[in-house]
Design a protein around this motif. Structure first.
Motif, short mmCIF file in Angstrom:
data_model
loop_
_atom_site.label_atom_id
_atom_site.label_comp_id
_atom_site.label_asym_id
_atom_site.label_seq_id
_atom_site.Cartn_x
_atom_site.Cartn_y
_atom_site.Cartn_z
N VAL A 9 8.15 9.06 -0.29
CA VAL A 9 9.43 8.39 -0.30
C VAL A 9 9.32 6.86 -1.03
O VAL A 9 10.17 6.45 -2.03
CB VAL A 9 10.48 8.14 0.58
CG1 VAL A 9 11.56 7.23 0.78
CG2 VAL A 9 10.93 9.48 1.42
N SER A 10 8.33 6.36 -0.50
CA SER A 10 8.39 4.82 -0.96
C SER A 10 7.90 4.42 -2.22
O SER A 10 8.88 3.71 -2.94
CB SER A 10 6.81 4.01 -0.05
OG SER A 10 7.23 4.28 1.29
N PRO A 11 7.09 5.19 -3.17
CA PRO A 11 6.92 4.70 -4.44
C PRO A 11 8.17 5.26 -5.31
O PRO A 11 8.26 4.67 -6.49
CB PRO A 11 5.71 5.61 -4.91
CG PRO A 11 5.63 6.42 -3.99
CD PRO A 11 5.97 5.95 -2.43
N ALA A 12 8.56 6.50 -5.16
CA ALA A 12 9.96 6.86 -5.70
C ALA A 12 11.09 5.88 -5.47
O ALA A 12 11.78 5.81 -6.66
CB ALA A 12 10.15 8.29 -5.17
N PRO A 70 0.73 -1.30 0.03
CA PRO A 70 -0.10 0.07 0.00
C PRO A 70 0.80 1.39 0.02
O PRO A 70 0.41 2.37 -0.83
CB PRO A 70 -0.65 0.03 1.33
CG PRO A 70 -0.19 -1.13 2.20
CD PRO A 70 0.41 -2.16 0.90
N PHE A 71 1.85 1.37 0.86
CA PHE A 71 2.78 2.37 0.66
C PHE A 71 3.31 2.70 -0.76
O PHE A 71 3.96 3.93 -0.87
CB PHE A 71 3.57 2.49 1.83
CG PHE A 71 3.19 3.31 2.95
CD1 PHE A 71 3.32 4.51 3.27
CD2 PHE A 71 2.41 2.65 3.83
CE1 PHE A 71 2.84 5.42 4.35
CE2 PHE A 71 1.73 3.48 5.05
CZ PHE A 71 2.00 4.66 5.08
N PHE A 72 3.63 1.78 -1.50
CA PHE A 72 4.30 1.91 -2.54
C PHE A 72 3.29 2.08 -3.91
O PHE A 72 3.58 2.77 -4.85
CB PHE A 72 5.14 0.59 -3.11
CG PHE A 72 6.11 0.17 -2.25
CD1 PHE A 72 7.20 0.95 -2.37
CD2 PHE A 72 5.79 -0.67 -1.30
CE1 PHE A 72 8.40 0.52 -1.52
CE2 PHE A 72 6.90 -1.03 -0.41
CZ PHE A 72 8.19 -0.30 -0.48
N ALA A 73 1.89 1.84 -3.63
CA ALA A 73 1.07 1.96 -4.55
C ALA A 73 0.63 3.25 -4.78
O ALA A 73 0.51 4.16 -4.06
CB ALA A 73 -0.54 1.15 -4.07
N HIS A 74 0.30 3.71 -6.27
CA HIS A 74 -0.01 4.98 -6.54
C HIS A 74 -0.81 4.92 -8.04
O HIS A 74 -0.66 4.01 -8.73
CB HIS A 74 1.06 6.04 -6.46
CG HIS A 74 2.33 5.65 -7.42
ND1 HIS A 74 3.12 4.42 -7.23
CD2 HIS A 74 2.60 6.23 -8.82
CE1 HIS A 74 3.88 4.60 -8.14
NE2 HIS A 74 3.70 5.51 -9.21
N ALA A 133 11.90 6.75 7.27
CA ALA A 133 11.07 6.65 6.18
C ALA A 133 11.70 5.96 5.03
O ALA A 133 11.11 5.08 4.47
CB ALA A 133 10.61 7.81 5.70
N ILE A 134 12.97 5.99 4.91
CA ILE A 134 13.86 5.63 3.86
C ILE A 134 14.15 4.15 4.34
O ILE A 134 14.14 3.24 3.35
CB ILE A 134 15.14 6.33 3.52
CG1 ILE A 134 14.66 7.62 2.98
CG2 ILE A 134 16.15 5.45 2.63
CD1 ILE A 134 16.14 8.61 2.98
N VAL A 193 8.56 14.32 -7.38
CA VAL A 193 7.65 14.13 -6.23
C VAL A 193 8.04 15.46 -5.36
O VAL A 193 7.56 15.71 -4.39
CB VAL A 193 8.29 13.37 -5.12
CG1 VAL A 193 7.91 11.71 -5.66
CG2 VAL A 193 9.81 13.23 -5.04
N ASP A 194 8.23 16.55 -6.23
CA ASP A 194 8.02 17.84 -5.82
C ASP A 194 6.67 18.17 -5.29
O ASP A 194 5.56 17.59 -6.43
CB ASP A 194 8.65 18.98 -6.65
CG ASP A 194 8.00 18.90 -8.22
OD1 ASP A 194 7.05 19.66 -8.30
OD2 ASP A 194 8.35 18.03 -8.86
#
Length: 228
Positions: free
Chosen positions: A81-84, A11-15, A158-159, A97-98
């Protein structure tokens, strides 16, 4: 398709993905509103405060605002951070991601809906993060009396969290994920924010979530400086 691979990681990678340069259309909102309108971040911090208080059977006033602000900041950074991070690990470049380029739906609880423009190989992940959303979110969170040391620790956490989640979901990507995570964690902006001993990451600050519980006696995160 890399987008499908990223989404499958969790879920934290999903976009979702929107064309570069397009305006957000309801229910989507432009994430730069966090910078342009202080009331947007304040509302999210206060909602987080009420959520944390309810979890402990308390009134919102029992939870310090700086605690809610730190948890809000950590959630926002981790979600960006996660999806990037995953897109970079998979070798498909880096999405912008700006906050001016990011669309979101500011629902509370878990991974809020996020939409990014397509990645390009011309972007560097470290520059994209440390010259864009990370200093911006640090700056707008500081008025809530969250120390810079805690905010930088949130970024490091987070990283590392993205690294752990990705390698748990796709162990075959672990070598490349470690390479990307190590490069980010070595960035000068994160100097003295963490240690890694025998493969164990530990931040040198606390996100303060334990203080949201009654009598400030809540559980600690696994990477917390206070954990033993």
């Amino acid at each position: 398709m890399t987008l499908d691979q990223v989404v499958a990681l969790g879920p934290f990678f999903a976009h979702e993905q929107h064309p570069s340069g397009t305006a957000a259309v309801a229910p989507w909102r432009n994430m730069s509103e966090l910078l342009d309108d202080p009331a947007v971040l304040e509302d999210r911090v206060m909602t987080t405060r009420a959520y944390l208080a309810a979890a402990g059977g308390q009134e919102p006033e029992a939870v310090e605002i700086r605690v809610a602000a730190s948890i809000t900041h950590l959630g926002l950074v981790a979600r960006l951070v996660s999806p990037a991070f995953a897109t970079s690990v998979l070798g498909d470049g880096v999405p912008p991601v700006d906050l001016e380029s990011v669309h979101w739906q500011p629902v509370l609880g878990g991974a809020f809906p996020l939409s990014l423009a397509p990645p390009t190989t011309s972007r560097d992940l470290g520059a994209e993060l440390f010259e864009g959303p990370i200093p911006a979110l640090d700056r707008v969170t500081q008025p809530f009396n969250v120390s810079d040391h805690i905010l930088k620790g949130n970024v490091a956490s987070a990283i590392n969290g993205a690294f752990v989640a990705l390698t748990n979901a796709a162990p075959e990507l672990a070598p490349r994920a470690k390479e990307v995570a190590d490069a980010l964690l070595a960035h000068p902006a994160l100097h003295d924010t963490h240690t890694t001993t025998a493969g164990t990451f530990r931040r040198r600050s606390c996100c303060l979530v334990y203080r949201a519980a009654p009598n400030h006696d809540g559980p600690l995160c696994g990477d917390c400086v206070l954990s033993r």
